[in-house]
Design a protein around this motif. Structure first.
Motif, PDB file in Angstrom:
ATOM      1  N   VAL A  51       0.708  -1.075  -0.042  1.00 21.73           N
ATOM      2  CA  VAL A  51      -0.011   0.012  -0.096  1.00 21.73           C
ATOM      3  C   VAL A  51       0.807   1.310  -0.119  1.00 21.73           C
ATOM      4  O   VAL A  51       2.000   1.395   0.415  1.00 21.73           O
ATOM      5  CB  VAL A  51      -0.891  -0.022   1.233  1.00 21.73           C
ATOM      6  N   GLN A  52       0.398   2.296  -0.980  1.00 23.04           N
ATOM      7  CA  GLN A  52       1.142   3.594  -0.849  1.00 23.04           C
ATOM      8  C   GLN A  52       0.225   4.468  -0.219  1.00 23.04           C
ATOM      9  O   GLN A  52      -0.914   4.659  -0.889  1.00 23.04           O
ATOM     10  CB  GLN A  52       1.581   3.851  -2.250  1.00 23.04           C
ATOM     11  N   ARG A  53       0.447   5.251   0.707  1.00 25.55           N
ATOM     12  CA  ARG A  53      -0.315   6.332   1.184  1.00 25.55           C
ATOM     13  C   ARG A  53       0.056   7.693   0.915  1.00 25.55           C
ATOM     14  O   ARG A  53       1.284   7.989   1.521  1.00 25.55           O
ATOM     15  CB  ARG A  53      -0.772   6.080   2.738  1.00 25.55           C
ATOM     16  N   LEU A  54      -0.695   8.655   0.623  1.00 22.77           N
ATOM     17  CA  LEU A  54      -0.600   9.927   0.330  1.00 22.77           C
ATOM     18  C   LEU A  54      -1.645  10.678   1.053  1.00 22.77           C
ATOM     19  O   LEU A  54      -2.842  10.421   1.021  1.00 22.77           O
ATOM     20  CB  LEU A  54      -0.899  10.254  -1.167  1.00 22.77           C
ATOM     21  N   ARG A  73      -3.101   3.880  -2.522  1.00 22.84           N
ATOM     22  CA  ARG A  73      -2.969   2.735  -3.668  1.00 22.84           C
ATOM     23  C   ARG A  73      -2.626   1.410  -3.254  1.00 22.84           C
ATOM     24  O   ARG A  73      -1.500   1.495  -2.606  1.00 22.84           O
ATOM     25  CB  ARG A  73      -2.190   3.407  -4.877  1.00 22.84           C
ATOM     26  N   ARG A  74      -3.010   0.465  -3.396  1.00 19.91           N
ATOM     27  CA  ARG A  74      -2.916  -0.807  -3.235  1.00 19.91           C
ATOM     28  C   ARG A  74      -2.469  -1.593  -4.402  1.00 19.91           C
ATOM     29  O   ARG A  74      -3.380  -1.650  -5.365  1.00 19.91           O
ATOM     30  CB  ARG A  74      -3.997  -1.438  -2.227  1.00 19.91           C
ATOM     31  N   ARG A 132       2.312  14.120   2.391  1.00 19.73           N
ATOM     32  CA  ARG A 132       3.309  13.049   3.068  1.00 19.73           C
ATOM     33  C   ARG A 132       2.841  11.617   2.134  1.00 19.73           C
ATOM     34  O   ARG A 132       1.922  11.455   1.808  1.00 19.73           O
ATOM     35  CB  ARG A 132       2.606  12.891   4.548  1.00 19.73           C
ATOM     36  N   LEU A 133       4.010  10.936   1.946  1.00 20.02           N
ATOM     37  CA  LEU A 133       3.851   9.719   1.467  1.00 20.02           C
ATOM     38  C   LEU A 133       4.628   8.776   2.090  1.00 20.02           C
ATOM     39  O   LEU A 133       5.865   8.955   2.552  1.00 20.02           O
ATOM     40  CB  LEU A 133       4.690  10.066   0.012  1.00 20.02           C
ATOM     41  N   ASP A 134       4.180   7.512   2.349  1.00 18.33           N
ATOM     42  CA  ASP A 134       4.679   6.416   2.947  1.00 18.33           C
ATOM     43  C   ASP A 134       4.122   4.844   2.346  1.00 18.33           C
ATOM     44  O   ASP A 134       3.062   5.288   1.497  1.00 18.33           O
ATOM     45  CB  ASP A 134       4.560   6.561   4.456  1.00 18.33           C
ATOM     46  N   THR A 135       4.993   4.062   2.433  1.00 17.98           N
ATOM     47  CA  THR A 135       4.469   2.729   1.953  1.00 17.98           C
ATOM     48  C   THR A 135       4.636   1.465   2.827  1.00 17.98           C
ATOM     49  O   THR A 135       5.648   1.648   3.720  1.00 17.98           O
ATOM     50  CB  THR A 135       5.094   2.496   0.469  1.00 17.98           C
TER      51      THR A 135
END
Length: 169
Positions: A51-54, A73-74, A132-135
């Motif tokens: 998963v990518q989280r924005l 986005r998964r 912010r973006l993390d995965t």
């Protein structure tokens, strides 16, 4: 041939913001390196979900930052032993592509181009915002028996530190 020189883990190495036709777009690069345990499971038929989280947050001096936009986005990673191909599926759209190597799949997964965030005319002028973006690997999406092991095994704790970009409209 190894594409990544890093050790196991995920790292968001770039996050850029641009505006096209009043729409804020995010571009990013994420370096994915699966642990040998995760790679072995993948090659033995276990699907992995990434998963990518924005998140766009507005800074407030008097309280915690307000979340303006939160998206994710998964993706599902699979290995097909018969065809010897790695398959990357975007779970929201169902779109999938296959790759000859895991490195090629991870390279494609790590390239984010033109992720629509929101229209810039909806932002408060003079407001301070932070993108912010993390995965991470979703351990909860592993098969039930493997999930129990994955919760306590650091080889399965694959996640990035968040990266931030400040912006003021």
């Amino acid at each position: 041939m190894a594409v990544f020189a890093q050790t196991d883990g995920f790292k968001v190495s770039e996050l850029d913001i641009r505006v096209e036709d009043q729409l804020m777009l995010a571009d990013a690069r994420i370096d994915y390196a699966l642990s040998s345990t995760a790679t072995e499971a993948l090659e033995n038929g276990v699907a992995l979900v990434i998963v990518q989280r924005l998140r766009l947050q507005q800074a407030r001096w008097w309280w915690r930052d307000a979340v303006v936009v939160s998206q994710q986005r998964r993706y599902r990673l699979q290995y097909h032993a018969i065809s010897r191909r790695y398959v990357l599926t975007w779970l929201e759209s169902g779109e999938s592509r296959s790759y000859r190597s895991l490195d090629a799949l991870l390279l494609r997964l790590g390239r984010i181009q033109a992720w629509p965030v929101m229209r810039v005319d909806r932002l408060d002028e003079g407001g301070d915002y932070r993108l912010r973006l993390d995965t991470s690997l979703e351990v909860d999406k592993l098969p039930r028996l493997l999930r129990m092991v994955a919760w306590i095994n650091p080889d399965w704790q694959l996640r990035s530190e968040p990266i931030y970009r400040e912006l003021s409209p």
